[in-house]
Design a protein around this motif. Structure first.
Motif, PDB file in Angstrom:
ATOM      1  N   LEU A 184      18.461 -27.995   7.931  1.00  0.00           N
ATOM      2  CA  LEU A 184      17.761 -28.471   9.131  1.00  0.00           C
ATOM      3  C   LEU A 184      18.047 -29.948   9.384  1.00  0.00           C
ATOM      4  O   LEU A 184      18.084 -30.393  10.538  1.00  0.00           O
ATOM      5  N   ALA A 185      18.231 -30.707   8.311  1.00  0.00           N
ATOM      6  CA  ALA A 185      18.563 -32.125   8.479  1.00  0.00           C
ATOM      7  C   ALA A 185      19.939 -32.276   9.130  1.00  0.00           C
ATOM      8  O   ALA A 185      20.168 -33.187   9.932  1.00  0.00           O
ATOM      9  N   GLU A 186      20.839 -31.371   8.807  1.00  0.00           N
ATOM     10  CA  GLU A 186      22.181 -31.382   9.390  1.00  0.00           C
ATOM     11  C   GLU A 186      22.159 -30.904  10.835  1.00  0.00           C
ATOM     12  O   GLU A 186      22.844 -31.464  11.702  1.00  0.00           O
ATOM     13  N   ASN A 187      21.345 -29.866  11.099  1.00  0.00           N
ATOM     14  CA  ASN A 187      21.253 -29.307  12.448  1.00  0.00           C
ATOM     15  C   ASN A 187      19.834 -28.800  12.679  1.00  0.00           C
ATOM     16  O   ASN A 187      19.494 -27.692  12.267  1.00  0.00           O
ATOM     17  N   PRO A 188      18.974 -29.599  13.324  1.00  0.00           N
ATOM     18  CA  PRO A 188      17.569 -29.215  13.517  1.00  0.00           C
ATOM     19  C   PRO A 188      17.372 -27.907  14.278  1.00  0.00           C
ATOM     20  O   PRO A 188      16.320 -27.279  14.159  1.00  0.00           O
ATOM     21  N   ASN A 189      18.364 -27.499  15.040  1.00  0.00           N
ATOM     22  CA  ASN A 189      18.252 -26.274  15.836  1.00  0.00           C
ATOM     23  C   ASN A 189      18.816 -25.051  15.111  1.00  0.00           C
ATOM     24  O   ASN A 189      18.880 -23.967  15.696  1.00  0.00           O
ATOM     25  N   ARG A 190      19.206 -25.235  13.879  1.00  0.00           N
ATOM     26  CA  ARG A 190      19.827 -24.158  13.129  1.00  0.00           C
ATOM     27  C   ARG A 190      18.841 -23.008  12.923  1.00  0.00           C
ATOM     28  O   ARG A 190      17.648 -23.220  12.659  1.00  0.00           O
TER      29      ARG A 190
END
Length: 206
Positions: A43-49
């Motif tokens: 989630l830190a890499e891609n919050p919309n994951r």
């Protein structure tokens, strides 16, 4: 021959059962903490994951993981589980092989794990009342934390490690011998399941 209830109550007083169950529960909590930590990094890499445990709008690790309560201290809460559960695992394994910890150490473990239990249920309350979604792995952590706490409390009451007044300690020891502590745990977990079912019901998977 003892009746089944008496046999179960006697079994619950034995170190093999107490610390074996503590070991199992703490291992489950540690595994769940690792999964939650990994998801937090995603989630830190891609919050919309979309995470593997995002089953519905209600049962969603991602929805909970993106809330500020999921990283209250500036890092994922699951890191606390990774730090704490190995200590419990060590206590359980050492006790299974016959190590006897000092009274003060067990009292300190009780205090720290009580704080951990309160924190786990605060997070559940935040998810239930504020976030409006539940995280399956977080629920597993809450369950395993409850089970570890119950076994740790049971053994500390049994062995008189809590520095309680003598009369209160004796009453609590009697309560553990007759299984009242188990009744409390069952009622607590049953209440949580009922609350989740009443509020979310079929929406959990819809």
């Amino acid at each position: 021959m003892a009746d089944p209830i008496t046999a179960v109550l006697n079994l619950r007083q034995k170190n093999a059962w107490i610390f074996g169950f503590m070991l199992f529960s703490s291992c489950v909590s540690l595994i769940a903490s690792f999964v939650l930590s990994y998801d937090a990094l995603l989630l830190a890499e891609n919050p919309n994951r979309l995470l593997n445990c995002d089953f519905s709008a209600t049962l969603s690790c991602g929805t909970v993981g993106r809330h500020w309560a999921a990283h209250l201290f500036g890092f994922p809460n699951a890191f606390l589980g990774i730090a704490a559960e190995p200590v419990v695992i060590t206590i359980a394994v050492a006790s299974l092989i016959g190590v006897k910890f000092r009274r003060g150490f067990m009292f300190a473990a009780q205090v720290i794990y009580t704080i951990g239990l309160v924190f786990a249920y605060w997070l559940f309350a935040m998810a239930y009342f504020k976030i409006g979604a539940l995280c399956p792995w977080c629920l597993l952590v809450s369950l395993s934390t409850t089970l570890v706490f119950s076994t740790l409390t049971h053994v500390n009451i049994r062995d008189g490690n809590l520095f309680l007044p003598k009369r209160l300690s004796q009453r609590l020891q009697w309560a553990c011998r007759v299984g009242l502590d188990l009744v409390v745990v069952v009622i607590l977990l049953g209440t949580i399941v009922s609350l989740i079912t009443v509020k979310y019901g079929a929406g959990l998977f819809g």
